[in-house]
Design a protein around this motif. Structure first.
Motif, mmCIF file in Angstrom:
data_model
loop_
_atom_site.group_PDB
_atom_site.id
_atom_site.type_symbol
_atom_site.label_atom_id
_atom_site.label_comp_id
_atom_site.label_asym_id
_atom_site.label_seq_id
_atom_site.Cartn_x
_atom_site.Cartn_y
_atom_site.Cartn_z
ATOM 1 N N PHE A 19 -27.712 -9.768 -28.581
ATOM 2 C CA PHE A 19 -28.224 -9.877 -29.943
ATOM 3 C C PHE A 19 -27.060 -10.036 -30.911
ATOM 4 C CE2 PHE A 19 -27.201 -5.398 -29.983
ATOM 5 C CZ PHE A 19 -27.061 -5.020 -31.310
ATOM 6 N N SER A 20 -27.375 -10.447 -32.151
ATOM 7 C CA SER A 20 -26.348 -10.646 -33.166
ATOM 8 C C SER A 20 -26.961 -10.400 -34.538
ATOM 9 C CB SER A 20 -25.749 -12.053 -33.073
ATOM 10 O OG SER A 20 -24.611 -12.168 -33.912
ATOM 11 N N ILE A 21 -26.201 -10.720 -35.585
ATOM 12 C CA ILE A 21 -26.658 -10.498 -36.959
ATOM 13 C C ILE A 21 -26.137 -11.621 -37.840
ATOM 14 C CG2 ILE A 21 -24.688 -8.994 -37.488
ATOM 15 C CD1 ILE A 21 -26.633 -7.368 -39.305
ATOM 16 N N MET A 22 -26.957 -12.051 -38.808
ATOM 17 C CA MET A 22 -26.592 -13.102 -39.754
ATOM 18 C C MET A 22 -26.823 -12.632 -41.176
ATOM 19 S SD MET A 22 -28.045 -16.630 -38.036
ATOM 20 C CE MET A 22 -27.584 -17.124 -36.374
ATOM 21 N N ARG A 23 -26.170 -13.345 -42.093
ATOM 22 C CA ARG A 23 -26.272 -13.017 -43.521
ATOM 23 C C ARG A 23 -26.225 -14.306 -44.326
ATOM 24 N NH1 ARG A 23 -21.595 -9.494 -46.683
ATOM 25 N NH2 ARG A 23 -22.749 -9.045 -48.623
ATOM 26 N N ASP A 24 -26.788 -14.279 -45.519
ATOM 27 C CA ASP A 24 -26.750 -15.433 -46.416
ATOM 28 C C ASP A 24 -25.309 -15.937 -46.526
ATOM 29 O OD1 ASP A 24 -26.753 -17.228 -48.494
ATOM 30 O OD2 ASP A 24 -27.632 -15.857 -49.975
#
Length: 440
Positions: free
Chosen positions: A153-158
């Motif tokens: 899994f990972s994470i993203m941001r604007d």
């Protein structure tokens, strides 16, 4: 005669006064000790009640089994340090083995290779449970280290928010930012400052795309962006959203089959807010004032690949929330926030407000400083019993110090080796300051 006899029996008056004073002191000491012990016991009982509360487990997860083979792609400037802390805590509490770097990152910004993992020998020769340090993703190499049943899994941001944070944090180490007075100046004419061949300029363009292992300087096309999106989807079963961190934690908890307290966190690596910054620790510094709508749009075009995958996985995220159930999500987010508030009251001084590093009396938990703005940390409540202090300390321990702690547990050293390690650690921190090993 009678007076003389009485004097002989009771002794001088000064002696009785002295005995009286000592008696009062002894009684007061016993009384204060009783009060203190009773108060301390009450605090310990209250702490135990909070930590062992049924609320710590959260709503039932059914008959699933907790995941212990986990790969988290720690992207930059996305609250990923907070997620890493969650994984560090769970792994330490359950005596899991980490795929730790030789320094503080797994070869970043070069594409990951398996031999960057400390203790790695060959595929399947040893079991690693959790990989969570910065790396530039290369699936074939990660698969040499992590088991086949690993949850990715990972994470993203604007991307505009990433650009704001990146400009502040990496201005001293990124050539593209050196001469730009503000991020707005850079956004108005990126090619005036940007050299695609300059080292560390990946922090200035399509940073998400780069972290996922793709060419951040490629000419944008929808077909290429879709191929990249498909590659990410094929490997990563869950992509979190920084802007909806609490909802992300609920989805993560259910995906990993973990208790609620395992995903309760305090925001780590938060920047000091100036000039009315955004949420999530993305306050603007004096060198990074509010961007105009036109400048924000220019940054989106400049980071076109990042915007494409962010929009795509943001849609997927809300599809997952809809499938989970909006009312159910609201209920669990409420429970998560309630637990965070309870643990804040238990663990943190001054209502849990982050403070500047130099105000933290315990030097071992001061966060690493880099860039134009100050990175904030926390102080623990005084008077915590040992088990409560350990639990609370895990939640606020900065990433570099936590990595070193796990490293020392996983690879015990002799006294001489410990001395060598301290030298290497100091060297690693100095390198981080020069942009060679940025830890966050």
């Amino acid at each position: 005669m009678l007076g003389w006899v009485m004097c002989r029996r009771v002794g001088p008056l000064w002696m009785w006064n002295t005995l009286l004073v000592f008696g009062v002191i002894a009684f007061a000491s016993q009384l204060l000790g009783y009060i203190f012990n009773k108060s301390s016991s009450s605090i310990q009982l209250a702490a135990h009640a909070i930590l062992s509360s049924s609320d710590s487990q959260g709503p039932s997860l059914g008959s699933c089994s907790p995941h212990t083979h986990i790969m988290f792609l720690k992207t930059h400037k996305t609250a990923s340090s907070t997620v890493t802390n969650i994984l560090y805590r769970f792994g330490e509490e359950h005596h899991l083995r980490f795929a730790l770097p030789l320094g503080y990152q797994l070869g970043y910004p070069l594409p990951f290779v398996a031999n960057r993992v400390k203790g790695y020998q060959s595929p399947g020769a040893q079991e690693f449970h959790i990989m969570a340090n910065h790396l530039r993703f290369k699936k074939t190499e990660v698969e040499k280290v992590m088991p086949a049943d690993t949850f990715y899994f990972s994470i993203m941001r604007d991307p505009v928010a990433i650009a704001e944070s990146s400009f502040d944090y990496y201005k001293a180490t990124t050539p593209a930012f050196w001469k730009a007075k503000t991020l707005g100046d850079f956004a108005d004419d990126p090619w005036k400052y940007y050299n695609p061949r300059a080292r560390n300029n990946h922090y200035a363009r399509n940073l998400l795309w780069f972290d996922f292992g793709m060419d951040h300087n490629a000419n944008f096309s929808v077909s290429l962006a879709r191929r990249g999106e498909a590659l990410i989807r094929h490997t990563f079963k869950l992509v979190l959203m920084t802007e909806f961190f609490d909802q992300s934690m609920i989805l993560l908890r259910h995906a990993l089959c973990w208790p609620l307290d395992a995903v309760v966190s305090f925001s780590l690596n938060a920047r000091q807010r100036k000039l009315g910054g955004r949420g999530g620790g993305s306050g603007r510094s004096q060198s990074n004032p509010v961007l105009s709508e036109d400048q924000q749009e220019k940054l989106r075009q400049w980071n076109a690949f990042d915007c494409f995958i962010y929009d795509a996985f943001n849609r997927t995220f809300w599809e997952k929330v809809d499938k989970f159930g909006k009312s159910r999500m609201e209920e669990e987010v409420g429970l998560l926030r309630k637990r965070r508030e309870a643990l804040t009251r238990l663990c943190l001084r001054d209502g849990g407000k982050p403070i500047e590093a130099h105000h933290i009396r315990d030097k071992t938990i001061r966060p690493y400083q880099s860039g134009l703005v100050k990175i904030l940390g926390y102080e623990l409540q005084p008077g915590l019993d040992n088990s409560t202090r350990i639990a609370c300390l895990r939640m606020i321990r900065p990433e570099l110090q936590y990595k070193d702690l796990l490293d020392a547990k996983q690879f015990p050293r002799t006294r001489g080796q410990q001395s060598d390690h301290r030298i290497q650690t100091d060297s690693g921190l100095m390198k981080a300051g020069r942009g060679k090993s940025e830890p966050v």
